[in-house]
Design an enzyme around this catalytic site. Structure first.
Site, PDB file in Angstrom:
ATOM      1  N   THR A  32       0.163   1.975  -5.275  1.00 45.27           N
ATOM      2  CA  THR A  32       1.413   1.157  -5.270  1.00 45.27           C
ATOM      3  C   THR A  32       2.019   1.119  -6.718  1.00 45.27           C
ATOM      4  O   THR A  32       1.525   0.475  -7.650  1.00 45.27           O
ATOM      5  CB  THR A  32       0.900  -0.350  -4.754  1.00 45.27           C
ATOM      6  OG1 THR A  32       0.326  -0.097  -3.421  1.00 45.27           O
ATOM      7  CG2 THR A  32       2.318  -1.010  -4.646  1.00 45.27           C
ATOM      8  N   LYS A  60       7.400   0.119  -0.391  1.00 49.44           N
ATOM      9  CA  LYS A  60       6.020  -0.628  -0.538  1.00 49.44           C
ATOM     10  C   LYS A  60       5.953  -1.979  -1.396  1.00 49.44           C
ATOM     11  O   LYS A  60       5.368  -2.792  -1.363  1.00 49.44           O
ATOM     12  CB  LYS A  60       4.975   0.536  -1.000  1.00 49.44           C
ATOM     13  CG  LYS A  60       3.656  -0.065  -1.488  1.00 49.44           C
ATOM     14  CD  LYS A  60       2.599  -0.660  -0.185  1.00 49.44           C
ATOM     15  CE  LYS A  60       1.501  -1.228  -0.665  1.00 49.44           C
ATOM     16  NZ  LYS A  60       0.704  -2.047   0.376  1.00 49.44           N
TER      17      LYS A  60
HETATM   18  P1  NAD Z   1      -9.527   0.137  -7.030  1.00 45.42           P
HETATM   19  O1  NAD Z   1      -9.463  -0.393  -7.913  1.00 45.42           O
HETATM   20  O2  NAD Z   1     -10.667  -0.180  -5.748  1.00 45.42           O
HETATM   21  O3  NAD Z   1      -9.735   1.933  -7.006  1.00 45.42           O
HETATM   22  C1  NAD Z   1      -8.955   2.429  -8.121  1.00 45.42           C
HETATM   23  C2  NAD Z   1      -9.950   3.914  -8.404  1.00 45.42           C
HETATM   24  O4  NAD Z   1      -9.206   4.540  -9.572  1.00 45.42           O
HETATM   25  C3  NAD Z   1     -11.095   3.699  -9.057  1.00 45.42           C
HETATM   26  O5  NAD Z   1     -12.328   4.258  -8.426  1.00 45.42           O
HETATM   27  C4  NAD Z   1     -10.959   3.771 -10.457  1.00 45.42           C
HETATM   28  O6  NAD Z   1     -12.338   4.179 -11.170  1.00 45.42           O
HETATM   29  C5  NAD Z   1     -10.341   5.003 -10.452  1.00 45.42           C
HETATM   30  N1  NAD Z   1      -9.525   5.156 -11.670  1.00 45.42           N
HETATM   31  C6  NAD Z   1      -8.959   4.321 -12.361  1.00 45.42           C
HETATM   32  N2  NAD Z   1      -8.317   4.961 -13.541  1.00 45.42           N
HETATM   33  C7  NAD Z   1      -8.591   6.341 -13.515  1.00 45.42           C
HETATM   34  C8  NAD Z   1      -8.173   7.216 -14.238  1.00 45.42           C
HETATM   35  N3  NAD Z   1      -7.257   7.242 -15.439  1.00 45.42           N
HETATM   36  N4  NAD Z   1      -8.574   8.484 -13.955  1.00 45.42           N
HETATM   37  C9  NAD Z   1      -9.615   8.574 -12.735  1.00 45.42           C
HETATM   38  N5  NAD Z   1      -9.780   7.477 -11.890  1.00 45.42           N
HETATM   39  C10 NAD Z   1      -9.318   6.311 -12.425  1.00 45.42           C
HETATM   40  O7  NAD Z   1      -8.118   0.162  -5.921  1.00 45.42           O
HETATM   41  P2  NAD Z   1      -7.826   0.156  -4.561  1.00 45.42           P
HETATM   42  O8  NAD Z   1      -8.067  -0.996  -3.987  1.00 45.42           O
HETATM   43  O9  NAD Z   1      -8.572   1.565  -4.062  1.00 45.42           O
HETATM   44  O10 NAD Z   1      -6.206   0.598  -4.571  1.00 45.42           O
HETATM   45  C11 NAD Z   1      -5.534   1.795  -5.318  1.00 45.42           C
HETATM   46  C12 NAD Z   1      -3.953   1.487  -5.103  1.00 45.42           C
HETATM   47  O11 NAD Z   1      -3.731   1.451  -3.615  1.00 45.42           O
HETATM   48  C13 NAD Z   1      -3.430   0.422  -5.769  1.00 45.42           C
HETATM   49  O12 NAD Z   1      -2.260   0.796  -6.429  1.00 45.42           O
HETATM   50  C14 NAD Z   1      -3.368  -0.757  -4.753  1.00 45.42           C
HETATM   51  O13 NAD Z   1      -2.420  -1.696  -5.416  1.00 45.42           O
HETATM   52  C15 NAD Z   1      -3.098   0.080  -3.552  1.00 45.42           C
HETATM   53  N6  NAD Z   1      -3.520  -0.405  -2.438  1.00 45.42           N
HETATM   54  C16 NAD Z   1      -4.464  -1.398  -2.034  1.00 45.42           C
HETATM   55  C17 NAD Z   1      -4.761  -1.900  -0.975  1.00 45.42           C
HETATM   56  C18 NAD Z   1      -6.242  -2.576  -0.825  1.00 45.42           C
HETATM   57  O14 NAD Z   1      -5.981  -3.284   0.233  1.00 45.42           O
HETATM   58  N7  NAD Z   1      -7.069  -2.491  -1.486  1.00 45.42           N
HETATM   59  C19 NAD Z   1      -3.939  -1.762   0.037  1.00 45.42           C
HETATM   60  C20 NAD Z   1      -2.850  -0.979   0.053  1.00 45.42           C
HETATM   61  C21 NAD Z   1      -2.347  -0.396  -1.180  1.00 45.42           C
END
Ligand code: NAD
Length: 304
Positions: free
Chosen positions: A95, A170
């Site tokens: 997002t 989104k």
């Molecule tokens: P999260 O924080 O659990 O996962 C993010 C991952 O990215 C982590 O494993 C982290 O280590 C990795 N990461 C961060 N920076 C990095 C980099 N520079 N290089 C490599 N890896 C890197 O987040 P999430 O809940 O999986 O959400 C991911 C995206 O999806 C976000 O933008 C969030 O807003 C969106 N989203 C989340 C949900 C939800 O319910 N959790 C639902 C819809 C959308």
């Protein structure tokens, strides 16, 4: 197909697993080695950098926290764009704001690659079952090529328009959904403080315009059970609302409801609750007003 995946968090890990399950070759990278190890155990190949993921793939999926992470991972030094062959596609599913999405896409297109934006709706449970809502923007030809990969992760797919429109959809969705969530916690707290029970408010509001999906579905599943275990982290919900407010301000108006919601979440983050599920926003109200909104609150789960 040779697919890459970067960002193996709460959402990304199960989404990547579903790509593997559909028989695609998968190369993965995350800054957290443990997240990579889980996918490798399931049959993915580990890469040492986003560039290496690109070099190994026709299509690379990114599922990262914030816009700056996407820009760095795709366009930065050792980034995906340095490795991805001409004709390659990035499917950006985080997002992020539409302006960053369009910028990253424009740079890729200038170098003979393409970007499809496909942020996701619903929850981490739907990421596991491969039944996410997909909000897709981009060029039709690229979307067509990306469709077999998209179909591994989602079942409700909406074509929103050209580049950036998926992310615009989104961002708009989350501004509304999160503002409604916070309005619920505020109203319920005021109700309880004035002598009402949660049960009565549910019964009455079910028949009025106050009723909403957050109250009907999301709050009973976690917050009303005293559960704020990681699902949709407050830090991410706050980021979504902030991005929407900033985009509004760039267009010349103040999203005052959104800024109010953001202030509540900023407070939660300052209290150390950024990684907790948005359910914790209800527990903060309970603590601040010295009330119990849930019928059977679990004291251990309350905001410290
Ligand atoms: P999260 O924080 O659990 O996962 C993010 C991952 O990215 C982590 O494993 C982290 O280590 C990795 N990461 C961060 N920076 C990095 C980099 N520079 N290089 C490599 N890896 C890197 O987040 P999430 O809940 O999986 O959400 C991911 C995206 O999806 C976000 O933008 C969030 O807003 C969106 N989203 C989340 C949900 C939800 O319910 N959790 C639902 C819809 C959308």
């Amino acid at each position: 197909m040779k697919v890459g995946f970067i960002g193996l968090g709460v959402m990304g890990a199960p989404m990547a697993l579903n790509i593997l399950k559909h028989g695609h070759e998968l190369t993965v990278f995350d800054q957290n080695p443990e997240a990579i190890a889980t996918l490798v155990k399931a049959g993915a190949r580990a890469a040492a950098s986003p560039r290496e993921v690109g070099a190994d793939s026709e299509i690379v999926v990114t599922m990262l926290p914030e816009p700056q992470h996407v820009e760095q991972v795709v366009l930065g030094a050792n980034g995906v764009a340095e490795g991805l062959p001409a004709g390659g596609i990035v499917i950006e599913m985080s997002t992020i704001d539409p302006a960053t999405s369009r910028h990253v896409g424009d740079v890729l297109r200038g170098r003979g690659m393409d970007l499809v934006d496909s942020p996701v709706g619903k929850t981490s449970e739907h990421a596991v079952t491969g039944t996410l809502t997909l909000m897709v923007g981009g060029n039709k030809a690229a979307i067509e090529r990306a469709t077999p990969v998209l179909n591994c992760m989602g079942t409700d797919t909406y074509y929103c328009g050209g580049p950036g429109t998926g992310h615009a959809m989104k961002m708009t969705n989350n501004l509304l959904a999160t503002s409604i969530m916070i309005a619920n916690t505020e109203a319920l707290a005021i109700g309880v403080k004035n002598g009402l029970t949660l049960e009565l408010m549910q019964e009455v509001m079910r028949t009025t315009m106050a009723w909403n999906q957050q109250f009907a579905v999301a709050l009973p599943k976690k917050a009303f059970l005293g559960d704020d275990s990681p699902g949709f982290a407050i830090r991410l919900a706050c980021k979504d609302v902030r991005l929407a407010c900033e985009a509004a301000e760039k267009m010349g108006f103040v999203a005052s409801v959104g800024r109010g919601a953001q202030a509540t979440m900023d407070r939660a983050i300052a209290m150390g609750l950024g990684d907790r599920d948005t359910a914790a926003l209800l527990f903060i109200r309970e603590k601040e007003l010295d009330i119990e909104i849930r019928q059977n609150p679990a004291p251990a789960q309350k905001a410290a």
